[in-house]
Design a protein around this motif. Structure first.
Motif, PDB file in Angstrom:
ATOM      1  N   LEU A  34     -22.871 -39.665  20.296  1.00  0.00           N
ATOM      2  CA  LEU A  34     -23.536 -38.365  20.254  1.00  0.00           C
ATOM      3  C   LEU A  34     -24.515 -38.210  21.416  1.00  0.00           C
ATOM      4  O   LEU A  34     -24.682 -37.133  21.982  1.00  0.00           O
ATOM      5  CB  LEU A  34     -24.297 -38.210  18.933  1.00  0.00           C
ATOM      6  N   ARG A  35     -25.151 -39.314  21.763  1.00  0.00           N
ATOM      7  CA  ARG A  35     -26.179 -39.278  22.791  1.00  0.00           C
ATOM      8  C   ARG A  35     -25.606 -39.370  24.211  1.00  0.00           C
ATOM      9  O   ARG A  35     -26.165 -38.790  25.150  1.00  0.00           O
ATOM     10  CB  ARG A  35     -27.133 -40.467  22.552  1.00  0.00           C
TER      11      ARG A  35
ATOM     12  N   LEU B 299     -31.432 -35.328  20.133  1.00  0.00           N
ATOM     13  CA  LEU B 299     -30.068 -35.219  20.639  1.00  0.00           C
ATOM     14  C   LEU B 299     -29.761 -33.855  21.244  1.00  0.00           C
ATOM     15  O   LEU B 299     -28.856 -33.707  22.023  1.00  0.00           O
ATOM     16  CB  LEU B 299     -29.071 -35.511  19.521  1.00  0.00           C
TER      17      LEU B 299
ATOM     18  N   GLU C 246     -32.770 -35.073  14.445  1.00  0.00           N
ATOM     19  CA  GLU C 246     -33.571 -33.864  14.599  1.00  0.00           C
ATOM     20  C   GLU C 246     -34.618 -33.734  13.498  1.00  0.00           C
ATOM     21  O   GLU C 246     -35.270 -32.698  13.379  1.00  0.00           O
ATOM     22  CB  GLU C 246     -32.658 -32.628  14.596  1.00  0.00           C
TER      23      GLU C 246
ATOM     24  N   HIS D 172     -26.808 -36.391  13.286  1.00  0.00           N
ATOM     25  CA  HIS D 172     -27.474 -35.394  14.117  1.00  0.00           C
ATOM     26  C   HIS D 172     -28.701 -34.834  13.414  1.00  0.00           C
ATOM     27  O   HIS D 172     -29.787 -34.708  14.012  1.00  0.00           O
ATOM     28  CB  HIS D 172     -26.490 -34.283  14.469  1.00  0.00           C
ATOM     29  N   ASP D 173     -28.565 -34.494  12.128  1.00  0.00           N
ATOM     30  CA  ASP D 173     -29.705 -33.965  11.379  1.00  0.00           C
ATOM     31  C   ASP D 173     -30.830 -34.994  11.280  1.00  0.00           C
ATOM     32  O   ASP D 173     -32.013 -34.639  11.348  1.00  0.00           O
ATOM     33  CB  ASP D 173     -29.259 -33.531   9.980  1.00  0.00           C
TER      34      ASP D 173
ATOM     35  N   LEU E 155     -25.224 -30.435  19.767  1.00  0.00           N
ATOM     36  CA  LEU E 155     -24.547 -31.644  20.198  1.00  0.00           C
ATOM     37  C   LEU E 155     -23.431 -32.034  19.241  1.00  0.00           C
ATOM     38  O   LEU E 155     -22.420 -32.571  19.658  1.00  0.00           O
ATOM     39  CB  LEU E 155     -25.552 -32.788  20.329  1.00  0.00           C
ATOM     40  N   ALA E 156     -23.604 -31.773  17.953  1.00  0.00           N
ATOM     41  CA  ALA E 156     -22.535 -32.109  17.023  1.00  0.00           C
ATOM     42  C   ALA E 156     -21.252 -31.368  17.383  1.00  0.00           C
ATOM     43  O   ALA E 156     -20.169 -31.928  17.359  1.00  0.00           O
ATOM     44  CB  ALA E 156     -22.950 -31.767  15.589  1.00  0.00           C
TER      45      ALA E 156
ATOM     46  N   ASP F 267     -21.043 -37.286  11.688  1.00  0.00           N
ATOM     47  CA  ASP F 267     -21.790 -36.961  12.908  1.00  0.00           C
ATOM     48  C   ASP F 267     -22.889 -35.942  12.620  1.00  0.00           C
ATOM     49  O   ASP F 267     -23.994 -36.023  13.170  1.00  0.00           O
ATOM     50  CB  ASP F 267     -20.849 -36.414  13.980  1.00  0.00           C
ATOM     51  N   GLU F 268     -22.609 -34.985  11.747  1.00  0.00           N
ATOM     52  CA  GLU F 268     -23.620 -33.988  11.403  1.00  0.00           C
ATOM     53  C   GLU F 268     -24.789 -34.632  10.664  1.00  0.00           C
ATOM     54  O   GLU F 268     -25.954 -34.263  10.884  1.00  0.00           O
ATOM     55  CB  GLU F 268     -22.995 -32.887  10.560  1.00  0.00           C
TER      56      GLU F 268
END
Length: 413
Positions: A125-126, A25, A59, A55-56, A29-30, A51-52
């Motif tokens: 997010l994307r 992502l 990643e 996101h993690d 981005l978050a 969202d975090e």
């Protein structure tokens, strides 16, 4: 041991969000998706914390994701999607998780709703809109319209675009976006009780809050102007379409969850409501917003402006034949007048001027333009002003007015 588990989760994210092979992502981005720092004495925003977590995961920071999921369910024990994600993260410690919510005995419908919510959140997010593009439906805002709300029901997202260009209309800037739910029966509302969300161009018409508003709607509600003249012209009915929040301690919402309204989290709604203006803020609801280049938007805006300007010139003339040529034989005014009755209405024409023009492509109708403006004409030693809204459609390759309405300047929208 962790690598297969993470790869399994990555396959789930690809399935949920339709991201294809490339999944990362990207750094920061978050924050770009709307994560806001909380006050030292305040709980973090649950949507931002979720969202975090996502996101993690994307990643491959499995340990960080689990720690944030632990915090999420501790702070918000009613957040069902948070619990589901945390459960999958725990199972990843000992094996591959090949789908979201591999919970034995769970209700299929509830799981599918949570999977749909996760898919919409990950996709947001994307797929945040490119800053060099603008939403096609918004051609021009008037000078005093500070922003426009663009609801994309297909993406389960509400985008807030600021008006940075004044009456030139082309300098829209994405300033915020929020996860939303809409009608549980989908979109294209037709009648009362169909649990569908309307598609169209509307305006915020009020603000409801306080003890008289049931908890079901959250802290406040923002009614919109459904049904508009286009809706009534096409036999659309129903009422009570609002932007509103959720009951206290309610966090998970599938994309299709309301009776037809647009629903945000209570925190997001509070933030949004602080900037909207009753009677001025447009709300564009579309089932899949198309984003186009600013150059393309400028060309389409010029076309729409030229239609209205040619109408104004002929309106100001004394030539009824020229004026009538702008109208469709199918014309109906907002109050039901046919073309002959509408054009016979008394009106001031000589020297008519135009200001406060806004222009939109009507969502779901590729060849329909909505123009709203103030028309001014000399009246003795003063000016006579009135607001006017026109719906233009293409007929046999020619743009024609199919509906029109007028009202006093002081009574917008």
């Amino acid at each position: 041991m962790k690598r297969p588990a993470v790869c399994g989760w990555r396959r789930v994210l690809r399935f949920l969000a339709g991201l294809g092979v490339t999944l990362a992502l990207g750094t920061g981005l978050a924050a770009a998706a709307g994560v806001q720092p909380a006050r030292a004495d305040a709980k973090p925003d649950p949507d931002a914390l979720l969202d975090e977590v996502l996101h993690d995961l994307a990643e491959e920071r499995l340990h960080a994701a689990l720690g944030k999921a632990d915090s999420l369910v501790r702070l918000y024990p009613n957040f069902r999607l948070g619990h589901l994600l945390r459960g999958d993260l725990l199972r990843m410690q000992s094996g591959v998780v090949d789908r979201l919510g591999a919970v034995p005995g769970a209700a299929d419908r509830k799981l599918e709703e949570l999977r749909a919510e996760a898919a919409a959140r990950v996709a947001a997010l994307r797929e945040r809109p490119d800053s060099v593009l603008v939403p096609r439906p918004v051609l021009q805002l008037r000078d005093d319209q500070k922003q426009v709300l663009v609801v994309d029901t297909r993406r389960s997202r509400l985008y807030v675009y600021g008006n940075r260009g004044g009456n030139r209309g082309g300098d829209l800037e994405l300033v915020d976006d929020y996860y939303i739910s809409h009608g549980k029966s989908g979109v294209d509302k037709r009648h009362e009780g169909d649990s569908k969300t309307p598609l169209g161009v509307y305006y915020i018409t009020g603000r409801l809050e306080g003890e008289k508003l049931p908890d079901f709607y959250g802290p406040l509600a923002l009614p919109i102007s459904y049904p508009n003249a286009w809706d009534r012209l096409h036999g659309r009915g129903g009422s009570g379409i609002w932007l509103h929040g959720t009951p206290p301690d309610s966090y998970s919402r599938p994309p299709l969850a309301s009776e037809g309204c647009v629903v945000l989290s209570n925190r997001d709604l509070d933030r949004l409501a602080a900037s909207v203006e009753v009677g001025k803020t447009p709300v564009v609801i579309s089932d899949g917003v198309e984003f186009i280049s600013r150059a393309d938007a400028a060309a389409q805006r010029a076309l729409a402006r030229s239609l209205v300007e040619r109408w104004r010139e002929d309106f100001a003339s004394e030539d009824g034949r020229l004026l009538r040529a702008h109208y469709s034989p199918r014309f109906r005014s907002a109050r039901g007048d046919r073309i002959d009755a509408w054009l016979k209405r008394p009106r001031e024409r000589a020297g008519a001027g135009m200001r406060d023009l806004s222009l939109f492509f009507y969502p779901g109708r590729e060849e329909t333009i909505v123009a709203t403006f103030t028309l001014e004409a000399p009246a003795g030693d003063s000016q006579r002003s009135g607001r006017r809204r026109q719906y233009w459609e293409k007929e046999d390759g020619q743009w024609k007015i199919v509906s029109e309405s007028t009202w006093p300047v002081a009574r917008d929208p």
